[in-house]
Scaffold this active site. Structure first.
Site, PDB file in Angstrom:
ATOM      1  N   SER A   1       0.921  -1.253   0.148  1.00 17.59           N
ATOM      2  CA  SER A   1       0.028   0.065  -0.002  1.00 17.59           C
ATOM      3  C   SER A   1       0.840   1.149   0.085  1.00 17.59           C
ATOM      4  O   SER A   1       1.972   1.129   0.507  1.00 17.59           O
ATOM      5  CB  SER A   1      -0.928   0.104   1.177  1.00 17.59           C
TER       6      SER A   1
ATOM      7  N   TYR B   1      -1.866   0.935  10.275  1.00 15.69           N
ATOM      8  CA  TYR B   1      -1.875  -0.045   8.973  1.00 15.69           C
ATOM      9  C   TYR B   1      -0.621   0.318   8.220  1.00 15.69           C
ATOM     10  O   TYR B   1      -0.176  -1.049   7.442  1.00 15.69           O
ATOM     11  CB  TYR B   1      -3.399   0.313   8.503  1.00 15.69           C
TER      12      TYR B   1
END
Length: 260
Positions: free
Chosen positions: A167, A180
């Protein structure tokens, strides 16, 4: 940026696998090999399985939701090589052992796609529950490494490819995305070192970009996601990466998709 919501499928441990026979559409076409895709019941994992199917891959697919996973196996049956569905949680060592057992001989492609967003709504780091962050690390970083460790002999036997889904939160400072992002940053560094340690393999860590998935909707229930591309767009780029086998490294799906 990519914003991936947690996997909300109920975990039922490791369930028996389901295997379907090869479809007749491919006739005697030679399969490119065997691919194992985690998080394959929906979103990017499902889209990538469908993108690989026309090439005739023998697919091993896994996710926590047994019913959804078997539905995907049914969609793929007759459109690729064999399809083996192995429901379970990648954070469970027993399930990882079952996945390793499902690989007969060499493995040509491992896709570590399953992940969790962790705490929702996304908290600032000052408010991040540490037990929930620890659980996210187990799913997003430690489980992929453990699966790689279990499958390295099979991957080495075929000079295979490891594709770890990351990501942009791993490399950018987005408020509330620290927990995250830290798990994905750990996965990226593991990938980076693994690429140096295993030069005979291809090791990719890829930012797929923002995708319109059920997981994103779970994370952003009040947002209009209609302008966000579906996961099939990123899956097409990943398919191109896998087929092209460029050098190991970090890639962005948007850039792969722009290539001719």
């Amino acid at each position: 940026m990519e914003r991936t919501a947690p996997d909300t499928e109920a975990s039922g441990g490791t369930a028996p696998s389901t295997k379907t026979s090869p479809g007749t559409a491919h006739g005697s076409k030679t399969s490119p090999g065997t691919a194992l895709i985690t998080g394959a019941s929906r979103g990017l994992g499902r889209a990538l399985a469908h993108a690989l199917a026309p090439d005739g891959w023998n697919l091993i697919i896994t996710a926590r939701g047994a019913a959804e996973l078997r539905a995907v196996a049914g969609e793929l049956a007759g459109h690729t090589g064999t399809v083996t569905a192995v429901p379970g949680d990648v954070a469970d060592p027993a399930h990882r052992a079952a996945l390793a057992d499902a690989v007969h001989g060499g493995l040509d492609l491992l896709v570590n796609n399953a992940s969790t967003l962790g705490t929702v709504p996304l908290p600032r780091l000052a408010d991040q529950p540490l037990d929930e962050l620890e659980a996210a690390f187990r799913v997003n970083a430690l489980a992929p490494l453990a699966l790689i460790q279990a499958l390295l002999p099979a991957l080495r036997a075929h000079g295979g490819t490891i594709l770890n889904i990351s990501s942009d939160a791993a490399v950018e400072a987005y408020p509330t995305w620290g927990g995250y992002g830290a798990t994905k940053a750990a996965l990226e560094q593991l990938s980076n070192v693994l690429a140096a340690e295993e030069p005979d393999l291809r090791v990719y860590w890829v930012d797929p970009g923002e995708m319109r998935t059920p997981m994103l909707a779970d994370a952003m229930p009040s947002d209009d996601l209609s302008e966000i591309p579906p996961p099939e767009v990123a899956a097409a780029a990943l398919h191109r990466l896998i087929a092209g086998r460029p050098p190991s490294g970090r890639y962005r799906a948007a850039e792969i998709g722009a290539a001719s």
